[in-house]
Design a protein around this motif. Structure first.
Motif, PDB file in Angstrom:
ATOM      1  N   ALA A   1     -26.588 -14.246  -4.800  1.00  6.57           N
ATOM      2  CA  ALA A   1     -27.607 -14.838  -5.665  1.00  6.57           C
ATOM      3  C   ALA A   1     -28.997 -14.669  -5.053  1.00  6.57           C
ATOM      4  O   ALA A   1     -29.955 -14.337  -5.755  1.00  6.57           O
ATOM      5  CB  ALA A   1     -27.310 -16.316  -5.887  1.00  6.57           C
ATOM      6  N   LEU A   2     -29.089 -14.858  -3.756  1.00  7.50           N
ATOM      7  CA  LEU A   2     -30.386 -14.705  -3.097  1.00  7.50           C
ATOM      8  C   LEU A   2     -30.873 -13.265  -3.170  1.00  7.50           C
ATOM      9  O   LEU A   2     -32.059 -13.009  -3.380  1.00  7.50           O
ATOM     10  CB  LEU A   2     -30.289 -15.154  -1.629  1.00  7.50           C
ATOM     11  CG  LEU A   2     -30.119 -16.658  -1.428  1.00  7.50           C
ATOM     12  CD1 LEU A   2     -29.928 -16.999   0.034  1.00  7.50           C
ATOM     13  CD2 LEU A   2     -31.332 -17.391  -1.999  1.00  7.50           C
TER      14      LEU A   2
ATOM     15  N   LEU B   1     -35.288  -9.552  -8.321  1.00 12.17           N
ATOM     16  CA  LEU B   1     -36.022  -9.949  -9.518  1.00 12.17           C
ATOM     17  C   LEU B   1     -37.475 -10.290  -9.200  1.00 12.17           C
ATOM     18  O   LEU B   1     -38.386  -9.926  -9.950  1.00 12.17           O
ATOM     19  CB  LEU B   1     -35.347 -11.146 -10.181  1.00 12.17           C
ATOM     20  CG  LEU B   1     -34.409 -10.819 -11.326  1.00 12.17           C
ATOM     21  CD1 LEU B   1     -33.773 -12.073 -11.864  1.00 12.17           C
ATOM     22  CD2 LEU B   1     -35.181 -10.103 -12.435  1.00 12.17           C
ATOM     23  N   SER B   2     -37.692 -10.987  -8.096  1.00 10.86           N
ATOM     24  CA  SER B   2     -39.059 -11.314  -7.699  1.00 10.86           C
ATOM     25  C   SER B   2     -39.872 -10.046  -7.541  1.00 10.86           C
ATOM     26  O   SER B   2     -41.002  -9.933  -8.027  1.00 10.86           O
ATOM     27  CB  SER B   2     -39.072 -12.060  -6.358  1.00 10.86           C
ATOM     28  OG  SER B   2     -38.744 -13.405  -6.538  1.00 10.86           O
TER      29      SER B   2
ATOM     30  N   MET C   1     -30.211 -11.191  -5.540  1.00  6.26           N
ATOM     31  CA  MET C   1     -30.673 -10.970  -6.914  1.00  6.26           C
ATOM     32  C   MET C   1     -32.050 -11.596  -7.114  1.00  6.26           C
ATOM     33  O   MET C   1     -32.915 -11.028  -7.798  1.00  6.26           O
ATOM     34  CB  MET C   1     -29.677 -11.568  -7.911  1.00  6.26           C
ATOM     35  CG  MET C   1     -28.301 -10.925  -7.921  1.00  6.26           C
ATOM     36  SD  MET C   1     -28.352  -9.136  -8.145  1.00  6.26           S
ATOM     37  CE  MET C   1     -28.977  -9.036  -9.816  1.00  6.26           C
ATOM     38  N   LEU C   2     -32.256 -12.759  -6.518  1.00  3.47           N
ATOM     39  CA  LEU C   2     -33.570 -13.402  -6.611  1.00  3.47           C
ATOM     40  C   LEU C   2     -34.650 -12.524  -5.996  1.00  3.47           C
ATOM     41  O   LEU C   2     -35.733 -12.338  -6.579  1.00  3.47           O
ATOM     42  CB  LEU C   2     -33.548 -14.750  -5.877  1.00  3.47           C
ATOM     43  CG  LEU C   2     -33.275 -15.992  -6.705  1.00  3.47           C
ATOM     44  CD1 LEU C   2     -33.217 -17.221  -5.832  1.00  3.47           C
ATOM     45  CD2 LEU C   2     -34.367 -16.154  -7.760  1.00  3.47           C
TER      46      LEU C   2
ATOM     47  N   ILE D   1     -22.096 -13.976  -8.786  1.00  2.42           N
ATOM     48  CA  ILE D   1     -23.372 -14.537  -8.348  1.00  2.42           C
ATOM     49  C   ILE D   1     -23.256 -16.048  -8.166  1.00  2.42           C
ATOM     50  O   ILE D   1     -23.794 -16.620  -7.228  1.00  2.42           O
ATOM     51  CB  ILE D   1     -24.485 -14.218  -9.367  1.00  2.42           C
ATOM     52  CG1 ILE D   1     -24.812 -12.725  -9.329  1.00  2.42           C
ATOM     53  CG2 ILE D   1     -25.724 -15.040  -9.088  1.00  2.42           C
ATOM     54  CD1 ILE D   1     -25.802 -12.277 -10.377  1.00  2.42           C
ATOM     55  N   LYS D   2     -22.497 -16.665  -9.066  1.00  2.83           N
ATOM     56  CA  LYS D   2     -22.336 -18.116  -8.968  1.00  2.83           C
ATOM     57  C   LYS D   2     -21.572 -18.511  -7.712  1.00  2.83           C
ATOM     58  O   LYS D   2     -21.834 -19.550  -7.105  1.00  2.83           O
ATOM     59  CB  LYS D   2     -21.590 -18.643 -10.204  1.00  2.83           C
ATOM     60  CG  LYS D   2     -22.474 -18.755 -11.427  1.00  2.83           C
ATOM     61  CD  LYS D   2     -21.719 -19.360 -12.602  1.00  2.83           C
ATOM     62  CE  LYS D   2     -22.645 -19.485 -13.810  1.00  2.83           C
ATOM     63  NZ  LYS D   2     -21.901 -19.706 -15.068  1.00  2.83           N
TER      64      LYS D   2
ATOM     65  N   ILE E   1     -33.426 -23.565  -1.952  1.00  2.00           N
ATOM     66  CA  ILE E   1     -32.752 -22.581  -2.796  1.00  2.00           C
ATOM     67  C   ILE E   1     -31.541 -21.998  -2.068  1.00  2.00           C
ATOM     68  O   ILE E   1     -30.478 -21.774  -2.646  1.00  2.00           O
ATOM     69  CB  ILE E   1     -33.733 -21.459  -3.192  1.00  2.00           C
ATOM     70  CG1 ILE E   1     -34.769 -21.994  -4.171  1.00  2.00           C
ATOM     71  CG2 ILE E   1     -32.989 -20.283  -3.811  1.00  2.00           C
ATOM     72  CD1 ILE E   1     -35.842 -21.002  -4.542  1.00  2.00           C
TER      73      ILE E   1
ATOM     74  N   ALA F   1     -30.567 -22.144  -7.050  1.00  2.00           N
ATOM     75  CA  ALA F   1     -30.766 -20.690  -7.014  1.00  2.00           C
ATOM     76  C   ALA F   1     -30.503 -20.090  -8.385  1.00  2.00           C
ATOM     77  O   ALA F   1     -31.252 -19.224  -8.861  1.00  2.00           O
ATOM     78  CB  ALA F   1     -29.859 -20.064  -5.974  1.00  2.00           C
ATOM     79  N   LEU F   2     -29.461 -20.559  -9.046  1.00  3.88           N
ATOM     80  CA  LEU F   2     -29.139 -20.035 -10.376  1.00  3.88           C
ATOM     81  C   LEU F   2     -30.229 -20.378 -11.383  1.00  3.88           C
ATOM     82  O   LEU F   2     -30.582 -19.560 -12.225  1.00  3.88           O
ATOM     83  CB  LEU F   2     -27.791 -20.597 -10.843  1.00  3.88           C
ATOM     84  CG  LEU F   2     -26.578 -20.051 -10.098  1.00  3.88           C
ATOM     85  CD1 LEU F   2     -25.302 -20.730 -10.571  1.00  3.88           C
ATOM     86  CD2 LEU F   2     -26.481 -18.539 -10.279  1.00  3.88           C
TER      87      LEU F   2
ATOM     88  N   LEU G   1     -36.614 -16.576 -13.590  1.00  6.84           N
ATOM     89  CA  LEU G   1     -37.196 -15.271 -13.281  1.00  6.84           C
ATOM     90  C   LEU G   1     -36.761 -14.218 -14.302  1.00  6.84           C
ATOM     91  O   LEU G   1     -37.567 -13.385 -14.725  1.00  6.84           O
ATOM     92  CB  LEU G   1     -36.774 -14.832 -11.886  1.00  6.84           C
ATOM     93  CG  LEU G   1     -37.783 -15.117 -10.783  1.00  6.84           C
ATOM     94  CD1 LEU G   1     -37.253 -14.676  -9.430  1.00  6.84           C
ATOM     95  CD2 LEU G   1     -39.092 -14.416 -11.078  1.00  6.84           C
TER      96      LEU G   1
ATOM     97  N   PHE H   1     -28.783 -13.496 -17.318  1.00 10.75           N
ATOM     98  CA  PHE H   1     -29.006 -14.929 -17.401  1.00 10.75           C
ATOM     99  C   PHE H   1     -29.749 -15.354 -18.657  1.00 10.75           C
ATOM    100  O   PHE H   1     -30.302 -16.433 -18.738  1.00 10.75           O
ATOM    101  CB  PHE H   1     -29.750 -15.408 -16.157  1.00 10.75           C
ATOM    102  CG  PHE H   1     -28.864 -15.413 -14.965  1.00 10.75           C
ATOM    103  CD1 PHE H   1     -28.041 -16.506 -14.713  1.00 10.75           C
ATOM    104  CD2 PHE H   1     -28.807 -14.318 -14.122  1.00 10.75           C
ATOM    105  CE1 PHE H   1     -27.195 -16.508 -13.626  1.00 10.75           C
ATOM    106  CE2 PHE H   1     -27.962 -14.310 -13.032  1.00 10.75           C
ATOM    107  CZ  PHE H   1     -27.152 -15.399 -12.784  1.00 10.75           C
TER     108      PHE H   1
ATOM    109  N   MET I   1     -33.357 -20.732 -10.689  1.00  8.70           N
ATOM    110  CA  MET I   1     -34.485 -19.844 -10.404  1.00  8.70           C
ATOM    111  C   MET I   1     -34.216 -18.449 -10.963  1.00  8.70           C
ATOM    112  O   MET I   1     -35.119 -17.793 -11.483  1.00  8.70           O
ATOM    113  CB  MET I   1     -34.722 -19.761  -8.888  1.00  8.70           C
ATOM    114  CG  MET I   1     -35.164 -21.060  -8.233  1.00  8.70           C
ATOM    115  SD  MET I   1     -36.600 -21.816  -9.014  1.00  8.70           S
ATOM    116  CE  MET I   1     -37.867 -20.615  -8.638  1.00  8.70           C
ATOM    117  N   LEU I   2     -32.973 -18.009 -10.852  1.00 11.52           N
ATOM    118  CA  LEU I   2     -32.601 -16.705 -11.408  1.00 11.52           C
ATOM    119  C   LEU I   2     -32.836 -16.676 -12.913  1.00 11.52           C
ATOM    120  O   LEU I   2     -33.381 -15.714 -13.452  1.00 11.52           O
ATOM    121  CB  LEU I   2     -31.127 -16.420 -11.123  1.00 11.52           C
ATOM    122  CG  LEU I   2     -30.818 -15.575  -9.893  1.00 11.52           C
ATOM    123  CD1 LEU I   2     -29.315 -15.432  -9.708  1.00 11.52           C
ATOM    124  CD2 LEU I   2     -31.476 -14.207 -10.002  1.00 11.52           C
TER     125      LEU I   2
ATOM    126  N   MET J   1     -40.560  -8.357 -10.776  1.00 10.22           N
ATOM    127  CA  MET J   1     -41.545  -9.133 -11.524  1.00 10.22           C
ATOM    128  C   MET J   1     -42.954  -8.827 -11.021  1.00 10.22           C
ATOM    129  O   MET J   1     -43.881  -8.651 -11.824  1.00 10.22           O
ATOM    130  CB  MET J   1     -41.230 -10.622 -11.355  1.00 10.22           C
ATOM    131  CG  MET J   1     -42.114 -11.543 -12.138  1.00 10.22           C
ATOM    132  SD  MET J   1     -41.780 -11.450 -13.907  1.00 10.22           S
ATOM    133  CE  MET J   1     -43.257 -12.239 -14.545  1.00 10.22           C
TER     134      MET J   1
END
Lengths: 250, 250
Positions: free
Chosen positions: A126-127, A133-134, A129-130, A119-120, B119, B126-127, B133, A89, B129-130, A137
């Motif tokens: 997508a969730l 990533l969270s 991946m969130l 993902i789109k 989200i 969601a995207l 992040l 992204f 936020m991705l 992070m």
DNA sequence: CGACACTTTGAAGACGATCAACGCCGGTGG
DNA sequence: CCACCGGCGTTGATCGTCTTCAAAGTGTCG
């Protein structure tokens, strides 16, 4: 091309978590299995950004090289982890670091464009991946924090505690999953510093011979890692809360 | 409750990027405006995790405290940044660090549960936020890398270069947007170390008096920051590529 | 056995943290 | 107007930690 994979390779991959089997199959059909020998390169800094990878077996080291040639380990990815996510992204057209197999490894490779599209279109993906990533992070934040707040011996202690928690090792008796060189690099210290500080850990009841580790007294090690206790002599009940040293992996 | 906000506060917030105005309104209607004085606390480590915040004005410092009381700055959030994002998708029930306004600040507060739901229902959100992040993750990675590969003076130089790029400052003449204490902490060094190393930057053509900065020769500073050049005497064309020192903010 | 990768050990030096003292400045109160 | 104070930053001296360079030790695998 579809079903190159041993289906067991796809069990418990966070990327696919809770996805309908049909979705997983469709995704996987668009991927390709890559196998790497120990030491083999997956991609290098500057390569055109073409694929992201899901690790289904083995271990991948991601690292950058400073202009003088020193290698800085950014992260170690194992089964279930994704390599290259943060590239998807961002407006990068080339990989921003190197990736190399440090064991015999199996990866699923997905064209970036296609993965981004998936993902789109798939909000559950997508969730996932969130969530990944969270979590990454938060780990990165804790690693950086330890880098400035703890000395070498404490960082090693943290690493060992985390290993036990992450892989459900028996603290009394386990093997290091990576070479000492790799671990030292990942902890941001020189191999020599790592080696020397193993002795200091003996005072905390940790014995390391070769790649074999024995933590004789978990609580003592936790206190050693948490400076507060070592200076005040007090107890250290909330280490995991404080430093994430033994926090669970997603 | 709806439209407590000056609409200009909502311009160019990455979270809302490309969202239909209707969606933005709906989201904002569920949020609440909070104003903070300089120095005021937004939340502290251990507080029940109730809200995440979007910074619409001012600056928020996020930091942890070591058991001995030393404060470690995790990040500085400014207009457009989100505070607490990484908490949303982890099984935390309390904040994992402290947040404090270091200037007069305005935040939009959203209940975590509601924001998470938004989200899930809004894939464009969601995207966004991705993307956020991913970007934060890459920054965190670069910061950690600099921590182990560069000395204090170089980190400061990088920070200055990045400031100019990020805020479109004129390198010849600009003011530090944070106190030296804050910057030092963010760079993972003591205030004394920061202060001393300002002198070394003079050799690279940087003058700092009070909070006023003058970078007389951008190229020289870039070379100073990139050790390769200082040792080989060569040119340093790809600094931004190498260290992200002057890379653009999403 | 020998080659090679990996690790340990030693000695020297660079670097940053720490402690302590001082300078500078804006605000408050007499 | 001046004295005092507190926040912030600078400077000096010292000390511990980590890196660096060099050399020797350990293990594995052909």
């Amino acid at each position: 091309m579809q079903r190159d994979f041993d289906p067991t390779l796809l069990k418990d991959i966070p990327v696919f978590h809770d996805l309908p089997p049909g979705d997983v199959d469709a995704l996987v059909a668009g991927g390709k299995r890559h196998d790497y020998a120990k030491g083999e390169t997956v991609f290098i800094h500057g390569d055109p950004l073409s694929r992201i990878y899901i690790v289904t077996d083995g271990a991948i080291r991601q690292f950058r090289e400073t202009p003088e040639g020193k290698e800085i380990t950014i992260g170690l990815a194992i089964r279930g982890d994704v390599v290259g996510t943060t590239h998807v992204f961002e407006p990068f057209t080339s990989y921003q670091w190197n990736a190399q197999a440090i064991e015999v490894s199996t990866l699923l490779a997905f064209p970036v464009r296609q993965f981004k599209q998936a993902i789109k279109e798939n909000s559950k993906l997508a969730l996932n991946m969130l969530a990944i990533l969270s979590h990454d992070m938060n780990r990165a934040t804790m690693d950086a924090e330890q880098l400035v707040s703890m000395n070498a011996a404490q960082r090693i202690g943290c690493f060992l505690l985390r290993l036990c928690s992450l892989y459900h090792f028996n603290p009394e008796h386990f093997e290091l999953p990576y070479s000492k060189t790799t671990i030292a690099s990942k902890l941001g210290m020189e191999l020599e510093t790592f080696s020397r500080n193993l002795k200091k850990l003996k005072d905390a009841g940790v014995e390391i011979k070769g790649s074999h580790v024995a933590i004789h007294d978990l609580h003592r090690l936790e206190c050693f890692v948490c400076n507060h206790c070592s200076t005040s002599g007090g107890d250290c009940q909330s280490l995991s809360e404080l430093h994430g040293g033994i926090r669970e992996h997603g």
